[in-house]
Scaffold this active site. Structure first.
Site, PDB file in Angstrom:
ATOM      1  N   GLY A 162       0.821  -1.195   0.000  1.00 39.70           N
ATOM      2  CA  GLY A 162       0.000   0.000   0.000  1.00 39.70           C
ATOM      3  C   GLY A 162       0.853   1.242   0.000  1.00 39.70           C
ATOM      4  N   ASP A 200      -5.404  10.178  13.796  1.00 37.03           N
ATOM      5  CA  ASP A 200      -5.915   9.658  12.523  1.00 37.03           C
ATOM      6  C   ASP A 200      -6.662   8.348  12.744  1.00 37.03           C
ATOM      7  OD1 ASP A 200      -6.397   9.725   9.796  1.00 37.03           O
ATOM      8  OD2 ASP A 200      -4.449   8.897   9.234  1.00 37.03           O
TER       9      ASP A 200
END
Length: 167
Positions: free
Chosen positions: A14, A133
């Site tokens: 990713g 986050d």
């Protein structure tokens, strides 16, 4: 310390705004790991410091629900490399609506995951670190139900860090 020689890089798992995560074999132990590096087009002093701080923050928070950092070093080009536990699984966002296999209630399954995320956040908060986050995509569920809070890249410390390592 240059650690790239000890790693055989594999496929990309990713990528985010500045980082790239690849699977690698750690030759010294013959195990699969995740390796996070800077993307080629964002290499700068600022990006390097952000990646180093992510490693320092994550590495300082040892907890069963926080992805372990195995090593930190330099790549062939002198940019930082973070070696992390490879999590074989899926983000919570992909498993949140999947019916549990053991007959457990869907809500109960998700609450169990949520409690483990809360445990990780509780440890971080006890050390003055705020993740900043928290979202389903930053919670990984391993093949055997392990829960890991990942991506501490924008975390901050509410306590002064004399070393300058924590933002």
């Amino acid at each position: 310390q240059k650690i790239a020689e000890g790693l055989a890089l594999g496929q990309t798992l990713g990528e985010g705004g500045m980082g790239l995560v690849r699977v690698a074999t750690q030759r010294s132990l013959g195990r699969q790991v995740a390796v996070k590096t800077l993307k080629a087009d964002v290499k700068s002093e600022r990006a390097t410091l952000r990646l180093l701080r992510e490693a320092w923050v994550t590495g300082s928070l040892e907890h069963p629900n926080i992805v372990p950092v195995y090593d930190l070093g330099l790549g062939e080009d002198g940019s930082p490399i973070i070696v992390l536990k490879l999590i074989e699984g899926l983000p919570w966002s992909e498993v949140a609506r999947q019916a549990p296999k053991n007959g457990e209630d869907l809500l109960e399954k998700n609450l169990r995951i949520f409690v483990q995320v809360c445990n990780a956040v509780s440890l971080a908060h006890s050390r003055g670190v705020i993740h900043r986050d928290l979202k389903l995509e930053n919670v990984m569920i391993g093949r055997f139900g392990e829960v890991y809070l990942v991506d501490w890249g924008i975390a901050v410390s509410l306590r002064p860090a004399p070393s300058g390592r924590l933002p």
